[in-house]
Scaffold this motif. Sequence first.
Motif, PDB file in Angstrom:
ATOM      1  N   MET A  12       0.832  -1.191   0.000  1.00 32.40           N
ATOM      2  CA  MET A  12       0.000   0.000   0.000  1.00 32.40           C
ATOM      3  C   MET A  12       0.874   1.252   0.000  1.00 32.40           C
ATOM      4  SD  MET A  12      -2.769   1.137   2.904  1.00 32.40           S
ATOM      5  CE  MET A  12      -3.640  -0.406   2.652  1.00 32.40           C
ATOM      6  N   LYS A  13       0.432   2.263  -0.731  1.00 35.08           N
ATOM      7  CA  LYS A  13       1.165   3.519  -0.790  1.00 35.08           C
ATOM      8  C   LYS A  13       0.694   4.474   0.310  1.00 35.08           C
ATOM      9  CE  LYS A  13       1.469   3.193  -5.839  1.00 35.08           C
ATOM     10  NZ  LYS A  13       0.631   1.967  -5.944  1.00 35.08           N
ATOM     11  N   LYS A  14       1.613   5.337   0.754  1.00 37.14           N
ATOM     12  CA  LYS A  14       1.238   6.302   1.790  1.00 37.14           C
ATOM     13  C   LYS A  14       0.131   7.229   1.303  1.00 37.14           C
ATOM     14  CE  LYS A  14       3.211   9.407   5.249  1.00 37.14           C
ATOM     15  NZ  LYS A  14       4.427  10.052   5.789  1.00 37.14           N
ATOM     16  N   GLU A  15       0.070   7.449  -0.013  1.00 36.64           N
ATOM     17  CA  GLU A  15      -0.948   8.321  -0.582  1.00 36.64           C
ATOM     18  C   GLU A  15      -2.363   7.787  -0.365  1.00 36.64           C
ATOM     19  OE1 GLU A  15       1.780   7.307  -2.224  1.00 36.64           O
ATOM     20  OE2 GLU A  15       2.879   9.220  -2.098  1.00 36.64           O
TER      21      GLU A  15
ATOM     22  N   ASN B 123     -13.409  -9.375  28.805  1.00 34.43           N
ATOM     23  CA  ASN B 123     -14.650  -9.911  29.396  1.00 34.43           C
ATOM     24  C   ASN B 123     -15.719 -10.110  28.329  1.00 34.43           C
ATOM     25  OD1 ASN B 123     -13.546  -9.827  32.053  1.00 34.43           O
ATOM     26  ND2 ASN B 123     -14.011  -7.636  32.151  1.00 34.43           N
ATOM     27  N   GLU B 124     -15.290 -10.630  27.177  1.00 32.28           N
ATOM     28  CA  GLU B 124     -16.151 -10.964  26.043  1.00 32.28           C
ATOM     29  C   GLU B 124     -16.735  -9.736  25.341  1.00 32.28           C
ATOM     30  OE1 GLU B 124     -19.061 -13.818  27.225  1.00 32.28           O
ATOM     31  OE2 GLU B 124     -17.569 -15.340  27.750  1.00 32.28           O
ATOM     32  N   ILE B 125     -16.217  -8.562  25.654  1.00 27.03           N
ATOM     33  CA  ILE B 125     -16.680  -7.325  25.012  1.00 27.03           C
ATOM     34  C   ILE B 125     -15.580  -6.826  24.089  1.00 27.03           C
ATOM     35  CG2 ILE B 125     -17.393  -4.937  25.382  1.00 27.03           C
ATOM     36  CD1 ILE B 125     -18.479  -5.841  28.112  1.00 27.03           C
ATOM     37  N   PRO B 126     -15.897  -6.552  22.799  1.00 24.82           N
ATOM     38  CA  PRO B 126     -14.864  -6.074  21.882  1.00 24.82           C
ATOM     39  C   PRO B 126     -14.418  -4.650  22.202  1.00 24.82           C
ATOM     40  CG  PRO B 126     -17.017  -6.074  20.804  1.00 24.82           C
ATOM     41  CD  PRO B 126     -17.204  -6.725  22.141  1.00 24.82           C
ATOM     42  N   LYS B 127     -13.151  -4.403  21.956  1.00 22.03           N
ATOM     43  CA  LYS B 127     -12.572  -3.082  22.196  1.00 22.03           C
ATOM     44  C   LYS B 127     -11.597  -2.765  21.078  1.00 22.03           C
ATOM     45  CE  LYS B 127      -9.587  -0.566  25.437  1.00 22.03           C
ATOM     46  NZ  LYS B 127      -8.794  -0.647  26.696  1.00 22.03           N
ATOM     47  N   ALA B 128     -11.684  -1.554  20.527  1.00 24.68           N
ATOM     48  CA  ALA B 128     -10.762  -1.132  19.472  1.00 24.68           C
ATOM     49  C   ALA B 128      -9.373  -0.908  20.059  1.00 24.68           C
ATOM     50  CB  ALA B 128     -11.256   0.149  18.811  1.00 24.68           C
ATOM     51  N   VAL B 129      -8.361  -1.479  19.376  1.00 25.53           N
ATOM     52  CA  VAL B 129      -6.978  -1.334  19.823  1.00 25.53           C
ATOM     53  C   VAL B 129      -6.084  -1.046  18.618  1.00 25.53           C
ATOM     54  CG1 VAL B 129      -7.243  -2.800  21.857  1.00 25.53           C
ATOM     55  CG2 VAL B 129      -6.595  -3.837  19.670  1.00 25.53           C
ATOM     56  N   HIS B 130      -4.853  -0.701  18.924  1.00 27.52           N
ATOM     57  CA  HIS B 130      -3.870  -0.384  17.890  1.00 27.52           C
ATOM     58  C   HIS B 130      -3.575  -1.622  17.034  1.00 27.52           C
ATOM     59  CE1 HIS B 130      -0.613   1.576  15.914  1.00 27.52           C
ATOM     60  NE2 HIS B 130       0.291   0.753  16.403  1.00 27.52           N
ATOM     61  N   LEU B 131      -3.218  -1.390  15.783  1.00 27.16           N
ATOM     62  CA  LEU B 131      -2.928  -2.479  14.860  1.00 27.16           C
ATOM     63  C   LEU B 131      -1.846  -3.412  15.426  1.00 27.16           C
ATOM     64  CD1 LEU B 131      -2.868  -0.733  11.348  1.00 27.16           C
ATOM     65  CD2 LEU B 131      -4.788  -1.742  12.579  1.00 27.16           C
ATOM     66  N   GLY B 132      -2.138  -4.702  15.345  1.00 25.43           N
ATOM     67  CA  GLY B 132      -1.195  -5.695  15.840  1.00 25.43           C
ATOM     68  C   GLY B 132      -1.399  -6.084  17.282  1.00 25.43           C
TER      69      GLY B 132
ATOM     70  N   VAL C 293      -7.546   4.101   2.722  1.00 25.07           N
ATOM     71  CA  VAL C 293      -7.610   3.321   3.960  1.00 25.07           C
ATOM     72  C   VAL C 293      -7.373   4.267   5.133  1.00 25.07           C
ATOM     73  CG1 VAL C 293      -6.542   1.466   5.300  1.00 25.07           C
ATOM     74  CG2 VAL C 293      -6.798   1.224   2.815  1.00 25.07           C
ATOM     75  N   ALA C 294      -8.358   4.346   6.020  1.00 26.02           N
ATOM     76  CA  ALA C 294      -8.275   5.283   7.143  1.00 26.02           C
ATOM     77  C   ALA C 294      -7.834   4.588   8.420  1.00 26.02           C
ATOM     78  CB  ALA C 294      -9.630   5.947   7.381  1.00 26.02           C
ATOM     79  N   ILE C 295      -6.883   5.199   9.111  1.00 29.26           N
ATOM     80  CA  ILE C 295      -6.570   4.822  10.487  1.00 29.26           C
ATOM     81  C   ILE C 295      -7.648   5.453  11.353  1.00 29.26           C
ATOM     82  CG2 ILE C 295      -4.874   5.039  12.337  1.00 29.26           C
ATOM     83  CD1 ILE C 295      -2.721   5.194  10.138  1.00 29.26           C
ATOM     84  N   GLU C 296      -8.432   4.608  12.045  1.00 24.20           N
ATOM     85  CA  GLU C 296      -9.678   5.111  12.639  1.00 24.20           C
ATOM     86  C   GLU C 296      -9.901   4.504  14.012  1.00 24.20           C
ATOM     87  OE1 GLU C 296     -14.217   5.415  13.013  1.00 24.20           O
ATOM     88  OE2 GLU C 296     -13.023   3.590  12.831  1.00 24.20           O
TER      89      GLU C 296
ATOM     90  N   ALA D 131       1.622   2.183  12.787  1.00 28.66           N
ATOM     91  CA  ALA D 131       0.641   1.657  11.838  1.00 28.66           C
ATOM     92  C   ALA D 131       1.158   1.729  10.414  1.00 28.66           C
ATOM     93  CB  ALA D 131      -0.671   2.427  11.973  1.00 28.66           C
ATOM     94  N   LEU D 132       1.765   2.835  10.051  1.00 27.69           N
ATOM     95  CA  LEU D 132       2.270   2.987   8.687  1.00 27.69           C
ATOM     96  C   LEU D 132       3.399   2.008   8.397  1.00 27.69           C
ATOM     97  CD1 LEU D 132       2.280   6.867   8.086  1.00 27.69           C
ATOM     98  CD2 LEU D 132       0.530   5.177   7.527  1.00 27.69           C
ATOM     99  N   SER D 133       4.168   1.666   9.408  1.00 26.95           N
ATOM    100  CA  SER D 133       5.256   0.705   9.185  1.00 26.95           C
ATOM    101  C   SER D 133       4.706  -0.665   8.797  1.00 26.95           C
ATOM    102  CB  SER D 133       6.117   0.582  10.450  1.00 26.95           C
ATOM    103  OG  SER D 133       5.428  -0.076  11.498  1.00 26.95           O
ATOM    104  N   VAL D 134       3.474  -0.946   9.208  1.00 31.64           N
ATOM    105  CA  VAL D 134       2.823  -2.198   8.857  1.00 31.64           C
ATOM    106  C   VAL D 134       2.096  -2.082   7.522  1.00 31.64           C
ATOM    107  CG1 VAL D 134       1.037  -3.846   9.545  1.00 31.64           C
ATOM    108  CG2 VAL D 134       2.555  -2.872  11.273  1.00 31.64           C
TER     109      VAL D 134
END
Length: 250
Positions: A1-4, A198-207, A226-229, A243-246
């Motif tokens: 993926m490109k940074k653009e 505790n079985e509840i989803p939570k947004a976390v950093h990539l990886g 592709v948005a980092i969100e 995130a961009l390194s991945v």
Amino acid sequence: MKKEQIVINTIVFREDIEKGKSQVDLLKSIKDYGVKNIEIRREYLKNFDKELTMIRDFAKEYSVKLFYSVPEMLFVNGKLNKDGIKRYNEEAEKLGASLMKLVIGQFEHIGEDDIQFLSKILIDKEKIFTVENDQTEMCGKVDVIEKFLNQCWINNLPIYCTFDIGNWFWVKEDPIKNFDILKKYVKYIHIKDVKFENEIPKAVHLGNGIINFLEILKHLPDNIPVAIEYPCGTNPFKLIDEALSVLVDE
């Protein structure tokens, strides 16, 4: 993926915004960092006329591409939210956004009057109109989204999908399977990782979660944004770098 291809959604800076910064305050930092695609969140706007104009002028001056996130429903009580859609569309036009996203809402079917109304709204070929899978049973299940988009396309309504990779876990669905179902409609990706507490989803950093997001990303068209969100705490650019390194090819 490109940074653009990378978009920064301003939820990344949620802690700064909660401390009083406006989205206008964040624009220069994001641009100077080297990302020139920014998703503006409607719920973070405080003075609509002033901020929309300031953001638009900044974007024009520095060739920044804007996306507009509207956490509102297309359908309320089974009826198309015409007044709301007209207002949000006017805001997106004032902003100069290239893409606007909402959620479907309480959708049952698209009537002939709805088709006529949406056809007039969608006449602007410079802006892509999308719906997103959110974290609710009502708006975030793949069968509802596929049914809605299929009805749109049958009636020549160019409405597409903002595909949030992480949100599927809130409705107990598989993002990889759902991408295969919806991929012809997808124009925009929101990326986050997810873990369960505790079985509840939570947004976390990539990886730091369980999502095989690279499996989805490798099937994307070369130019899809592709948005980092997800919130990135007190040092957001450090997490953006990680995130961009991945995400970004060398």
